[in-house]
Structure formats: structure tokens, C-alpha cells
Design a protein around this motif. Structure first.
Motif, PDB file in Angstrom:
ATOM      1  N   VAL A 157       0.877  -1.175   0.000  1.00 33.93           N
ATOM      2  CA  VAL A 157       0.000   0.000   0.000  1.00 33.93           C
ATOM      3  C   VAL A 157       0.909   1.218   0.000  1.00 33.93           C
ATOM      4  N   SER A 158       0.769   2.057  -1.000  1.00 35.90           N
ATOM      5  CA  SER A 158       1.602   3.255  -1.112  1.00 35.90           C
ATOM      6  C   SER A 158       0.811   4.462  -0.631  1.00 35.90           C
ATOM      7  N   VAL A 159       1.348   5.144   0.378  1.00 39.08           N
ATOM      8  CA  VAL A 159       0.719   6.356   0.905  1.00 39.08           C
ATOM      9  C   VAL A 159       1.528   7.536   0.375  1.00 39.08           C
ATOM     10  N   SER A 211       6.788   9.238   0.346  1.00 36.38           N
ATOM     11  CA  SER A 211       5.697   8.279   0.518  1.00 36.38           C
ATOM     12  C   SER A 211       6.056   7.250   1.573  1.00 36.38           C
ATOM     13  N   PHE A 212       5.006   6.633   2.098  1.00 35.15           N
ATOM     14  CA  PHE A 212       5.161   5.469   2.967  1.00 35.15           C
ATOM     15  C   PHE A 212       4.797   4.233   2.157  1.00 35.15           C
ATOM     16  N   ARG A 213       5.595   3.189   2.268  1.00 34.38           N
ATOM     17  CA  ARG A 213       5.300   1.909   1.632  1.00 34.38           C
ATOM     18  C   ARG A 213       4.955   0.911   2.730  1.00 34.38           C
ATOM     19  N   ASP A 272      -3.450   1.077  -3.568  1.00 35.14           N
ATOM     20  CA  ASP A 272      -3.243  -0.352  -3.344  1.00 35.14           C
ATOM     21  C   ASP A 272      -2.688  -0.945  -4.628  1.00 35.14           C
ATOM     22  N   GLN A 273      -1.461  -1.425  -4.592  1.00 37.49           N
ATOM     23  CA  GLN A 273      -0.853  -1.997  -5.789  1.00 37.49           C
ATOM     24  C   GLN A 273      -1.612  -3.215  -6.301  1.00 37.49           C
ATOM     25  N   ARG A 274      -2.353  -3.845  -5.413  1.00 39.42           N
ATOM     26  CA  ARG A 274      -3.129  -5.011  -5.839  1.00 39.42           C
ATOM     27  C   ARG A 274      -4.156  -4.627  -6.893  1.00 39.42           C
ATOM     28  N   ALA A 275      -4.638  -3.372  -6.821  1.00 43.62           N
ATOM     29  CA  ALA A 275      -5.629  -2.914  -7.791  1.00 43.62           C
ATOM     30  C   ALA A 275      -5.056  -2.913  -9.202  1.00 43.62           C
TER      31      ALA A 275
END
Length: 305
Positions: free
Chosen positions: A58-60, A135-137, A164-167
Motif C-alpha cells: 500500500v503506497s501512501v 511516501s510510505f510503503r 493499493d498496488q493489488r488494484a
């Protein structure tokens, strides 16, 4: 003696209806290729999910300079105080059960990563470190729990977007699932065609041997003894089709997937010939069931005393 007689009857039936037998073999082959392809595609999806879902993050993304279009970035670039507050939320008791690991990516690290990923793009030469965003990973314990993390972090001051990288992977899995459905649909149509062809072949064989069948009835032969040659004929044609299907799938995986795709996309865990061998018994079993059902339906009408 009985075995020799049955085998001779099987040989006569196969030669008398050679064209129909070949047709049954080919149709069974095509239908089982689609069935096997559907199974292998689902195996591939499972491999990719197991491999990639463990890696997704999840990249913030935090507010970069000059980003006023987003409400949470109206005050300008994210401040050190806001970064500290966001980090506290990530490590809070509410999110701690869902968070596995956290990394903070600075502008310098983001710039280096961007240059590595797109080294040949001419417009990247005009980018500077200051234009990048921090960013926060976040790696989750369970990637399916993305919404819980996104709800906690979205809308906070200093946060531009939670991604969400899953998206990014879901469209690929959607395409593969639709390919599976297409394969299953085609397999169903071809399987029905195979059943009809097998029943037609057995019916023609039974009608062409009515005289032999009548004599066997007169001498007291049982229904099983009369029907067995026809059942073996259908089984041989279906098993030949299943063998061709397994061979075709093995060749496709070995030469198309492993020798070509796997060499081009080394970061993807593709299905291999071991997966084909896992599917093979089910295809052979499906062929036997296919021939058995078709034989019972047809022989019950044309050879039963």
C-alpha cells in the motif's frame, strides 16, 4: 476365447466406422484441450496471486510541492509534523495487527527508483529531486485488508493519495478469469458434440452388426457380453482423444510457455509441464466418463435384450 472374440468385434467396429472413430477422437481431443487449458489458466492465476499478493504494498503518497487540487494538500507540501502524525497512525494499535512492514521513501530515493525504472524516457531528464514526492510503503499481513488501512489514512492532512498496488493486478486476473470462462464454455459445447458423436458412432456400429448381435442373443449371451465391444470402441476413441489433448497441452506449456514466455518474463512464475501431468489424470478420467455415459445411453436402446 471370449476375450479374443470381444477384441475381434472391437477391431471390426473400429475399421467399419473409421471415419466416425477419427471424428470422435478429434472432437474429444479439442474439448479436453479446452478443459485442460481452463485448469492450467486457473493454476496460473493461483501462482500469480500467491507470488504477487505477498509482494504488493500500500503506497501512501504524501503531498508534493504545488499540489493544491487535493483538499488535504491545500496547505502545500507535507510538513515534518504531518509526516510524524501519519507515521503514528500507521503504527497505532488500530492498524498494528494489519501492518507487516513499513518503509519511508524520501524524495531522493523516489528519484533514483524512477530513473531506474524509466531510464530511456527523454522527459525524465527534466525532472529534479525536488519535484518528487515522499511516501510510505506499507506491506500488509493480509493484502485483502487494504480497505481498513486506506480508511484510516485517506483524508488526513499531508496525504495526497493511498494506492493499493493489488488494484493494478486485478485487471490482469479479470482477463485471465474471463479466458477461463471462455475455455469452459467452449469445452462444454465441444463435450456435448463429443457425446453426440460417440453415441452416433456406437449406434451405427450396433446397427451394422445386428445380425451378429441377434445370434449372440439366441445363444444366450448376456447384455454385458453383447455391449462390451461397443463400449470398448467408444472408450478407445475417447482415450485416444485424451492422450492427444495431454500431448498438445504438454507441448504448448513446454515450448510456448517455458521456452518463450518464461524466458521473456523471468519475474513471473508460469505453469510448467508438472502442472500438465497433474491435470492429465483428470482429462483421462473425463474421457472415460464421457465414453461410459454415451455408451450406456446408446446401448441400452440398441442392444438390450
Amino acid at each position: 476365447m471370449r476375450l479374443r472374440f470381444i477384441l475381434s468385434q472391437v477391431g471390426k467396429g473400429l475399421t467399419r466406422n473409421l471415419a466416425m472413430t477419427v471424428s470422435v477422437t478429434l472432437v474429444t481431443f479439442v474439448s479436453l484441450v479446452f478443459v485442460g487449458a481452463a485448469a492450467l489458466i486457473q493454476t496460473q492465476i493461483g501462482n500469480m496471486k500467491n507470488d504477487w499478493y505477498d509482494r504488493v504494498e500500500v503506497s501512501v503518497f504524501l503531498c508534493p510541492p504545488g499540489e493544491a487540487a487535493v483538499t488535504t494538500c491545500a496547505a502545500g507540501e507535507v510538513t515534518d509534523q504531518q509526516i510524524e502524525q501519519i507515521e503514528q497512525v500507521i503504527h497505532s494499535e488500530a492498524l498494528d495487527p494489519y501492518v507487516d512492514q513499513v518503509w519511508f521513501e524520501t524524495k531522493e530515493q523516489a528519484f533514483e527508483a524512477f530513473q531506474e525504472q524509466m531510464p530511456d524516457a527523454p522527459w525524465t531528464q527534466s525532472l529534479t529531486v525536488e519535484q518528487m514526492q515522499e511516501s510510505f510503503r506499507i506491506k500488509l499481513v493480509d493484502p485483502e485488508q487494504y480497505e481498513l488501512v486506506a480508511d484510516e489514512l485517506s483524508g488526513r492532512q499531508g496525504v495526497q493519495e493511498v494506492v493499493d498496488q493489488r488494484a493494478l493486478l486485478e485487471p490482469l486476473f479479470l482477463v485471465l478469469n474471463r479466458a477461463t470462462l471462455l475455455s469452459v464454455g467452449l469445452a462444454a459445447v465441444m463435450t456435448l458434440t463429443a457425446v453426440l458423436l460417440i453415441t452416433t458412432t456406437i449406434r451405427l456400429s450396433a446397427m451394422s452388426r445386428r445380425r451378429e448381435t441377434g445370434i449372440m442373443r439366441l445363444v444366450g449371451a448376456s447384455n454385458l457380453f453383447i455391449q462390451l465391444p461397443f463400449m470398448i470402441e467408444g472408450a478407445i476413441a475417447a482415450l485416444a482423444g485424451s492422450a492427444l489433448a495431454v500431448l498438445a497441452l504438454w507441448a504448448a506449456v513446454e515450448y510456448l510457455v517455458q521456452d518463450w514466455l518464461a524466458a521473456e518474463f523471468t519475474w513471473v512464475q508460469f505453469v510448467d509441464t508438472a502442472d500438465v501431468l497433474t491435470v492429465a489424470p483428470f482429462l483421462v478420467g473425463a474421457a472415460i466418463v464421457l465414453a461410459g455415459i454415451s455408451s450406456l445411453v446408446t446401448l441400452g436402446r440398441y442392444t438390450k435384450v
